[in-house]
Design a protein around this motif. Structure first.
Motif, PDB file in Angstrom:
ATOM      1  N   UNK A  54     -19.048 -17.480  24.979  1.00 15.17           N
ATOM      2  CA  UNK A  54     -18.007 -17.053  25.475  1.00 15.17           C
ATOM      3  C   UNK A  54     -16.863 -17.726  24.418  1.00 15.17           C
ATOM      4  N   UNK A  55     -16.738 -18.949  24.201  1.00 12.96           N
ATOM      5  CA  UNK A  55     -15.844 -19.648  23.399  1.00 12.96           C
ATOM      6  C   UNK A  55     -15.897 -19.153  22.043  1.00 12.96           C
ATOM      7  N   UNK A  56     -16.925 -18.939  21.540  1.00 15.12           N
ATOM      8  CA  UNK A  56     -17.246 -18.529  20.080  1.00 15.12           C
ATOM      9  C   UNK A  56     -16.631 -16.986  20.200  1.00 15.12           C
ATOM     10  N   UNK A  57     -16.954 -16.162  20.814  1.00 11.88           N
ATOM     11  CA  UNK A  57     -16.489 -14.835  21.029  1.00 11.88           C
ATOM     12  C   UNK A  57     -14.899 -14.637  20.878  1.00 11.88           C
ATOM     13  N   UNK A  58     -14.433 -15.784  21.849  1.00 14.90           N
ATOM     14  CA  UNK A  58     -12.844 -15.872  21.980  1.00 14.90           C
ATOM     15  C   UNK A  58     -12.160 -16.298  20.650  1.00 14.90           C
ATOM     16  N   UNK A  59     -13.059 -17.170  19.785  1.00 13.17           N
ATOM     17  CA  UNK A  59     -12.448 -17.734  18.944  1.00 13.17           C
ATOM     18  C   UNK A  59     -12.386 -16.767  17.692  1.00 13.17           C
ATOM     19  N   UNK A  60     -13.668 -16.035  17.448  1.00 11.94           N
ATOM     20  CA  UNK A  60     -13.469 -14.881  16.751  1.00 11.94           C
ATOM     21  C   UNK A  60     -12.673 -13.785  16.706  1.00 11.94           C
ATOM     22  N   UNK A  61     -12.349 -13.367  18.116  1.00  9.69           N
ATOM     23  CA  UNK A  61     -11.025 -12.586  18.506  1.00  9.69           C
ATOM     24  C   UNK A  61      -9.881 -13.208  17.900  1.00  9.69           C
ATOM     25  N   UNK A  62      -9.499 -14.378  18.050  1.00 10.20           N
ATOM     26  CA  UNK A  62      -8.289 -15.099  17.746  1.00 10.20           C
ATOM     27  C   UNK A  62      -8.222 -15.191  16.147  1.00 10.20           C
ATOM     28  N   UNK A  63      -9.563 -15.634  15.456  1.00  9.93           N
ATOM     29  CA  UNK A  63      -9.475 -15.679  14.008  1.00  9.93           C
ATOM     30  C   UNK A  63      -9.123 -14.239  13.416  1.00  9.93           C
ATOM     31  N   UNK A  64      -9.677 -13.272  14.030  1.00 10.65           N
ATOM     32  CA  UNK A  64      -9.427 -11.723  13.528  1.00 10.65           C
ATOM     33  C   UNK A  64      -8.052 -11.542  13.568  1.00 10.65           C
ATOM     34  N   UNK A  65      -7.637 -11.756  14.962  1.00 16.10           N
ATOM     35  CA  UNK A  65      -6.236 -11.359  15.388  1.00 16.10           C
ATOM     36  C   UNK A  65      -5.225 -11.966  14.391  1.00 16.10           C
ATOM     37  N   UNK A  66      -5.341 -13.253  13.931  1.00 12.74           N
ATOM     38  CA  UNK A  66      -4.470 -13.624  13.040  1.00 12.74           C
ATOM     39  C   UNK A  66      -4.861 -13.603  11.534  1.00 12.74           C
ATOM     40  N   UNK A  67      -5.693 -12.739  11.318  1.00 11.81           N
ATOM     41  CA  UNK A  67      -5.892 -12.248   9.954  1.00 11.81           C
ATOM     42  C   UNK A  67      -6.953 -13.106   9.199  1.00 11.81           C
ATOM     43  N   UNK A  68      -7.396 -14.151   9.640  1.00 10.31           N
ATOM     44  CA  UNK A  68      -8.546 -14.902   9.167  1.00 10.31           C
ATOM     45  C   UNK A  68      -9.750 -14.245   8.921  1.00 10.31           C
ATOM     46  N   UNK A  69     -10.626 -14.598   7.800  1.00  9.25           N
ATOM     47  CA  UNK A  69     -11.911 -14.075   7.534  1.00  9.25           C
ATOM     48  C   UNK A  69     -12.898 -15.060   7.743  1.00  9.25           C
ATOM     49  N   UNK A  70     -13.733 -14.765   8.831  1.00 13.67           N
ATOM     50  CA  UNK A  70     -14.727 -15.785   9.487  1.00 13.67           C
ATOM     51  C   UNK A  70     -15.631 -15.591   8.448  1.00 13.67           C
ATOM     52  N   UNK A  71     -16.152 -17.118   7.857  1.00 11.02           N
ATOM     53  CA  UNK A  71     -17.266 -17.072   7.065  1.00 11.02           C
ATOM     54  C   UNK A  71     -18.298 -17.638   7.565  1.00 11.02           C
ATOM     55  N   UNK A  72     -18.238 -18.637   8.723  1.00  5.76           N
ATOM     56  CA  UNK A  72     -19.456 -19.136   9.258  1.00  5.76           C
ATOM     57  C   UNK A  72     -18.907 -19.777  10.674  1.00  5.76           C
ATOM     58  N   UNK A  73     -19.967 -20.279  11.375  1.00  5.89           N
ATOM     59  CA  UNK A  73     -19.753 -20.999  12.539  1.00  5.89           C
ATOM     60  C   UNK A  73     -20.674 -21.969  12.668  1.00  5.89           C
ATOM     61  N   UNK A  74     -20.247 -23.056  13.246  1.00  2.61           N
ATOM     62  CA  UNK A  74     -21.049 -24.417  13.118  1.00  2.61           C
ATOM     63  C   UNK A  74     -21.061 -24.855  14.497  1.00  2.61           C
TER      64      UNK A  74
END
Length: 128
Positions: A54-74
């Motif tokens: 859940x936190x990862x999904x919320x984080x991805x949504x936040x990153x994408x909302x602010x225009x970030x390009x998610x390259x990886x999750x650790x």
């Protein structure tokens, strides 16, 4: 990560480490002064743990909302292998014998009426 070269597009040799805030609705937000550190940038999401995702999904949504390009999750530990096509974790549920995670409605101990004995999070352990 900060070296310029063939594998790096970070010619200015800068790495931003930012933490979101949470608004009154529980959404992750970044203030105006941090938006330039996200927008158009390659982002590596770092977490201590990812139990349900859940936190990862919320984080991805936040990153994408602010225009970030998610390259990886650790994450140091993750009970989920991947989310949105991104693999997660150094250690997985299989690495910890008998590890189980449940929603509150599916928890066998809750169904048996056994009370929660303690809470554990990034700040430590608290008996109830």
């Amino acid at each position: 990560l900060s070296r310029s070269g063939v594998l790096s597009t970070n010619a200015h040799k800068t790495i931003y480490v930012v933490t979101p805030e949470f608004n009154s609705n529980g959404q992750m937000i970044f203030r105006d002064n941090l938006k330039p550190e996200i927008y158009g940038k390659n982002v590596l999401l770092l977490l201590a743990s990812a139990t349900t995702g859940k936190t990862v999904r919320n984080s991805i949504e936040c990153i994408e909302y602010y225009g970030g390009i998610l390259q990886g999750i650790s994450a140091i530990f993750s009970a989920v292998d991947s989310i949105n096509g991104h693999r997660i974790a150094l250690f997985r549920g299989d690495d910890i014998p008998n590890y189980e995670a449940f929603t509150h409605s599916d928890c066998p101990m809750c169904k048996e009426g056994k009370p929660v004995e303690a809470l554990v999070n990034g700040y430590g352990y608290s008996e109830i």
